[in-house]
Design an enzyme around this catalytic site. Structure first.
Site, PDB file in Angstrom:
ATOM      1  N   CYS A 105       0.881  -1.183   0.000  1.00 27.25           N
ATOM      2  CA  CYS A 105       0.000   0.000   0.000  1.00 27.25           C
ATOM      3  C   CYS A 105       0.909   1.220   0.000  1.00 27.25           C
ATOM      4  O   CYS A 105       1.064   1.901   1.006  1.00 27.25           O
ATOM      5  CB  CYS A 105      -0.894   0.001   1.232  1.00 27.25           C
ATOM      6  SG  CYS A 105      -1.667  -1.593   1.585  1.00 27.25           S
ATOM      7  N   CYS A 235      -2.025   4.374  11.142  1.00 28.37           N
ATOM      8  CA  CYS A 235      -1.968   5.655  11.860  1.00 28.37           C
ATOM      9  C   CYS A 235      -3.293   5.850  12.580  1.00 28.37           C
ATOM     10  O   CYS A 235      -3.897   6.917  12.532  1.00 28.37           O
ATOM     11  CB  CYS A 235      -1.644   6.803  10.925  1.00 28.37           C
ATOM     12  SG  CYS A 235      -2.713   6.934   9.492  1.00 28.37           S
TER      13      CYS A 235
END
Lengths: 307, 185
Positions: A105, A235
């Site tokens: 990704c 995150c």
């Protein structure tokens, strides 16, 4: 508000909340494919840009201004704007020169270009993303950084095919030595950079995105060799996207969580959340709460493939 | 089809059974003109000669790199492993445009590979360099060859290549791509 749900997990709720309200400083990483930290600092000095060097990773500079994009060292591809804490997973992945490394990704490429620099721009770094628009940003960022060990693919990371890497007359599918699986997530930890990050938050969205995360991590494990390293990072604070994903993949794939050290203050992964219990080894993952090091929020785990 | 630089650096005589370029995949450049199987595709040797003869870039700069064509005349320099004919979005970096009269290096390739260039390098002062990266054309005294030049300036106390300029009729035309142009602070 969304962040209240994490009060039971945080050691200092007031400090956590206060940190989430503060904007983040502008940080750049020196791109050692093209220059040295000393030369990049000299170029910033010559242009009158002030900065502080961060002590936990020598390539990171915290700038006084917030416009690194219009400086000479940026134009030369010597600097890459990157949130401080997002430099952590590549450090944990620790790719070596000459290895085969997967970044499933990858876009827009801050971690990809960091991996390339750590590999001395040698070996083979496969950077994938399912979004063509973001891939175009990745490609221009990688070229500005002078990265030449990169293969860019446009696949769904959940069923990434190694067929492109197989020669016509062969059926060998060369596995990876390492993978850095920095999955799409609900981005709660980026609230300091992007105050709108929580506007579209919902439990339904968490569950949907966790399903994607599980499949991407499983596929990365399947394409990594026995003894190879897979790093999982997000995150976000949500255990649904962090420890729960690890717990699922530990049961489905031949992989285990390993201990590791990082040069930042962290807290262990949580083993219970909302009545769910996770495998005890998820404690080996690391949570970076924003108030611990005055950064964005982050989650990082290191896995070793066992078969 | 072949073009002036192809004739200058390679052997453009057509062989018997050359096939057409498959522009949607990456195909590796032949080592020498004798190995050519695709019409109009320069050899790796000719491409290294081009960088060495035109810009004085040491030949060993490209040791460890393979060269590939994808698209028509778009050449890529790649440091890793890949099978011939690989169907992916990018392989290393775009570093040279061929299949046109004059071969043209890319901005990012010049920054990456032309640090030791000695020929056809035009060195700009700070003011000129700012105009160049903003995409402006400018009048310039230059006694050397016309055509594509490496453009450099001083940064942090040493000369560094910034990009490619096209020098014609007393004017240096910036070839910095639109998305790469900047007004430097």
């Amino acid at each position: 508000m969304v962040l209240e749900r994490y009060d039971p997990l945080v050691d200092d709720v007031d400090a956590f909340r206060a940190a989430c309200e503060r904007p983040l400083p502008s940080v750049v990483r020196v791109n050692t494919v093209k220059t040295t930290v000393d030369r990049a600092m000299a170029a910033l000095d010559a242009d009158g840009h002030g900065y502080d060097r961060l002590d936990w990773l020598p390539e990171l500079l915290r700038l006084d201004s917030d416009s690194p994009g219009t400086s000479w060292p940026y134009f030369h591809g010597w600097l890459y704007g990157q949130e401080e804490v997002s430099a952590l997973p590549a450090l944990v992945c620790d790719p070596q020169p000459g290895e085969r490394v997967l970044d499933p990704c990858a876009a827009p490429g801050s971690k990809t270009t960091q991996l390339a620099a750590m590999m001395d721009d040698t070996g083979t770094l496969v950077a994938n993303d399912n979004n063509l628009g973001r891939l175009s940003a990745l490609r221009s960022n990688a070229e500005r950084c002078g990265v030449t060990n990169l293969v860019v693919t446009n696949q769904d990371a959940r069923n990434l095919s190694l067929k492109p890497f197989t020669a016509d007359e062969s059926d060998e599918q060369p596995p990876f030595d390492r993978a850095l699986v920095d999955v799409p997530c609900s981005c709660e930890g980026t609230v300091r950079k992007n105050p709108d990050a929580l506007d579209d938050w919902s439990v339904g969205h968490l569950e949907q995105i966790a399903g994607v995360q599980r499949d991407i991590l499983r596929r990365a494990v399947q394409t990594t060799r026995e003894g190879g390293t897979v790093v999982y990072s997000t995150c976000t604070f949500a255990p649904e996207e962090n420890e729960a994903v690890l717990d699922h993949v530990l049961r489905e794939e031949p992989v285990e969580l390993v201990e590791f050290d990082v040069p930042l203050e962290t807290r262990p992964g949580v083993t219970e959340w909302n009545g769910e219990a996770y495998a005890p080894s998820v404690e080996r993952a690391k949570r970076v709460w924003p108030h611990l090091n005055d950064t964005g929020g982050f989650f990082c785990a290191k896995l070793e493939v066992t078969a | 089809m072949s073009g002036e630089d192809f004739a200058a650096y390679d052997d453009p005589s057509d062989g018997e059974d050359l096939r057409e370029n498959r522009s949607h995949v990456f195909e590796r450049l032949p080592e020498t003109s004798a190995d050519r199987t695709v019409g109009g595709r320069p050899s790796r040797e000719a491409v290294v000669d081009f960088w060495a003869d035109r810009f004085g870039v040491p030949r060993e700069t490209f040791d460890g790199y393979t060269f590939w064509e994808k698209g028509s005349g778009k050449l890529w320099a790649y440091a890793g492993d890949a099978p011939d004919g690989i169907d992916v979005e990018a392989l290393g970096m775009v570093f040279l445009r061929v299949r046109q009269d004059h071969w043209k290096p890319t901005t990012d390739a010049v920054q990456r590979f032309a640090g030791r260039a000695t020929e056809n390098v035009v060195h700009l002062d700070d003011e000129q360099a700012r105009r160049f990266v903003a995409g402006e054309d400018q009048e310039l005294e230059w006694d050397g060859d016309w055509g594509y030049l490496v453009v450099s300036h001083d940064v942090a106390g040493a000369a560094e290549p910034i990009g490619v300029g096209l020098y014609l009729h007393g004017e240096l035309r910036s070839q910095v791509p639109k998305g790469r142009r900047r007004d430097i602070d």
